[in-house]
Design a protein around this motif. Structure first.
Motif, mmCIF file in Angstrom:
data_model
loop_
_atom_site.group_PDB
_atom_site.id
_atom_site.type_symbol
_atom_site.label_atom_id
_atom_site.label_comp_id
_atom_site.label_asym_id
_atom_site.label_seq_id
_atom_site.Cartn_x
_atom_site.Cartn_y
_atom_site.Cartn_z
ATOM 1 N N ARG A 44 0.711 -1.387 0.072
ATOM 2 C CA ARG A 44 -0.102 0.115 0.019
ATOM 3 C C ARG A 44 0.761 1.143 -0.126
ATOM 4 O O ARG A 44 0.343 2.343 -0.592
ATOM 5 C CB ARG A 44 -0.932 0.208 1.100
ATOM 6 C CG ARG A 44 -2.376 -0.619 0.994
ATOM 7 C CD ARG A 44 -3.047 -0.694 2.226
ATOM 8 N NE ARG A 44 -2.501 -1.503 3.322
ATOM 9 C CZ ARG A 44 -2.963 -1.401 4.809
ATOM 10 N NH1 ARG A 44 -3.871 -0.105 5.092
ATOM 11 N NH2 ARG A 44 -2.506 -2.095 5.563
ATOM 12 N N ILE A 45 1.995 1.293 0.590
ATOM 13 C CA ILE A 45 3.050 2.500 0.392
ATOM 14 C C ILE A 45 4.048 1.763 -0.130
ATOM 15 O O ILE A 45 5.077 1.248 0.196
ATOM 16 C CB ILE A 45 3.243 2.808 2.001
ATOM 17 C CG1 ILE A 45 2.000 3.151 2.732
ATOM 18 C CG2 ILE A 45 4.446 3.920 2.011
ATOM 19 C CD1 ILE A 45 2.086 3.500 4.275
ATOM 20 N N ARG A 46 4.421 2.515 -1.302
ATOM 21 C CA ARG A 46 5.565 2.137 -2.264
ATOM 22 C C ARG A 46 6.535 3.308 -2.601
ATOM 23 O O ARG A 46 7.505 2.977 -3.163
ATOM 24 C CB ARG A 46 4.840 1.702 -3.636
ATOM 25 C CG ARG A 46 3.915 0.410 -3.304
ATOM 26 C CD ARG A 46 3.547 0.135 -4.939
ATOM 27 N NE ARG A 46 2.923 0.807 -5.494
ATOM 28 C CZ ARG A 46 1.495 1.095 -5.297
ATOM 29 N NH1 ARG A 46 0.796 0.318 -4.394
ATOM 30 N NH2 ARG A 46 0.946 2.056 -6.031
ATOM 31 N N ASP A 47 6.156 4.633 -2.115
ATOM 32 C CA ASP A 47 6.846 5.756 -2.637
ATOM 33 C C ASP A 47 6.595 6.879 -1.725
ATOM 34 O O ASP A 47 5.915 6.804 -0.791
ATOM 35 C CB ASP A 47 6.796 6.151 -3.938
ATOM 36 C CG ASP A 47 5.410 6.363 -4.397
ATOM 37 O OD1 ASP A 47 4.546 6.982 -3.454
ATOM 38 O OD2 ASP A 47 4.717 6.165 -5.504
ATOM 39 N N ASP A 49 5.074 9.622 -2.170
ATOM 40 C CA ASP A 49 4.063 10.499 -2.137
ATOM 41 C C ASP A 49 2.790 9.500 -1.271
ATOM 42 O O ASP A 49 2.179 9.806 -0.376
ATOM 43 C CB ASP A 49 3.143 10.490 -3.549
ATOM 44 C CG ASP A 49 4.137 11.408 -4.386
ATOM 45 O OD1 ASP A 49 4.422 12.484 -3.786
ATOM 46 O OD2 ASP A 49 3.759 11.416 -5.484
ATOM 47 N N HIS A 50 3.029 8.228 -1.488
ATOM 48 C CA HIS A 50 2.159 7.096 -0.502
ATOM 49 C C HIS A 50 2.602 7.628 0.981
ATOM 50 O O HIS A 50 1.699 7.528 1.629
ATOM 51 C CB HIS A 50 2.495 5.717 -0.696
ATOM 52 C CG HIS A 50 1.835 5.273 -2.269
ATOM 53 N ND1 HIS A 50 2.517 4.618 -3.050
ATOM 54 C CD2 HIS A 50 0.716 5.706 -2.652
ATOM 55 C CE1 HIS A 50 1.825 3.963 -4.179
ATOM 56 N NE2 HIS A 50 0.878 4.734 -3.964
ATOM 57 N N ASP A 53 0.883 10.645 2.228
ATOM 58 C CA ASP A 53 -0.207 10.659 2.438
ATOM 59 C C ASP A 53 -0.530 10.112 3.741
ATOM 60 O O ASP A 53 -1.538 10.160 4.542
ATOM 61 C CB ASP A 53 -0.926 10.028 1.133
ATOM 62 C CG ASP A 53 -0.904 11.060 -0.043
ATOM 63 O OD1 ASP A 53 -0.733 11.978 0.359
ATOM 64 O OD2 ASP A 53 -1.290 10.423 -1.113
ATOM 65 N N TRP A 54 0.207 8.781 3.944
ATOM 66 C CA TRP A 54 -0.269 7.769 5.236
ATOM 67 C C TRP A 54 -0.142 8.776 6.431
ATOM 68 O O TRP A 54 -0.881 8.782 7.273
ATOM 69 C CB TRP A 54 0.832 6.917 5.064
ATOM 70 C CG TRP A 54 0.794 6.020 6.395
ATOM 71 C CD1 TRP A 54 1.387 6.056 7.560
ATOM 72 C CD2 TRP A 54 -0.067 4.598 6.570
ATOM 73 N NE1 TRP A 54 1.110 4.888 8.281
ATOM 74 C CE2 TRP A 54 0.089 4.098 7.604
ATOM 75 C CE3 TRP A 54 -0.978 3.823 5.501
ATOM 76 C CZ2 TRP A 54 -0.425 2.975 8.299
ATOM 77 C CZ3 TRP A 54 -1.451 2.873 6.071
ATOM 78 C CH2 TRP A 54 -1.299 2.232 7.420
#
Length: 233
Positions: A44-47, A49-50, A53-54
């Motif tokens: 779900r978190i790959r970069d 930006d992710h 946002d988290w």
């Protein structure tokens, strides 16, 4: 009965705050991810930006917001000598921990913080001394100690949240992985949100405590079942 703390100069409380927030302060924060390790492991978190946002979600309606509110409530309770309010805040904070790992993290870091902060001896009411001997959640312990030492609430909240954000970024830098520059870019971009949260939290009361962070809560619950784990939560 309010507590009146004697401070030698205006800079002393701020210096103490810096010491408490130092990565070298021995509370073991580096060992926890608050479910972020799970979110990275399942893709779900790959970069960058992710990750931004988290963490932004945690500041908006998640655990970071809730911790900031509890910190403020605890600091105000100690400043005013309201031990009932301090106890109620601590009980609610511990009760709201969604998983066994998060509950253990809160209690262990709270205990470690109180022990480490005792390096700065200061007179305290018997009721507060007794409260510190019982399990206490980290943000409540931090807020209580900030109130006792005369640290300005806004500075204590902003510093605590900023440090928590940095810890989350550190998890992402190591596990995604991200470069240090990308991590610092996230930290810089989140400064306005941290400042806004600190301003709102100062006047918070228990009725303001709420959250809407199902993703991070489920990730925290699922972390216990990860086959390979680097972090403890």
């Amino acid at each position: 009965m309010a507590i009146h703390t004697i401070i030698m100069d205006n800079q002393t409380p701020l210096i103490r705050l810096f010491s408490w927030l130092s990565p070298a302060f021995p509370i073991g924060g580096f060992a926890y991810s608050q479910g972020l390790e799970t979110a990275i492991a399942d893709g779900r978190i790959r970069d960058q930006d992710h990750l931004a946002d988290w963490i932004g979600g945690q500041l908006h309606r998640g655990g970071l917001r809730t911790d900031a509110y509890f910190l403020a409530i605890a600091a105000r309770a100690v400043t005013n000598g309201n031990w009932t309010a301090l106890s109620e805040a601590n009980e609610l904070c511990l009760a709201l921990q969604i998983s066994a790992e998060r509950d253990k993290e809160m209690r262990e870091q709270g205990h470690s913080f109180i022990q480490a902060a005792s390096a700065w001896p200061i007179p305290m009411a018997d009721a507060l001394s007794a409260a510190f001997k019982n399990p206490m959640a980290l943000p409540v312990a931090f807020g209580a100690m900030a109130g006792l030492h005369g640290v300005l609430p806004g500075a204590a909240i902003a510093g605590f949240v900023n440090s928590a954000v940095a810890q989350q970024i550190s998890v992402g830098v190591r596990l995604i992985p991200l470069g240090q520059t990308a991590g610092l870019a996230i930290q810089a971009a989140l400064e306005p949100r941290i400042a806004k949260l600190a301003s709102r939290a100062i006047s918070a009361c228990l009725d303001d405590i709420s959250a809407l962070s199902y993703g991070s809560e489920i990730a925290s619950l699922n972390h216990e079942d990860l086959g390979v784990r680097i972090f403890r939560s």
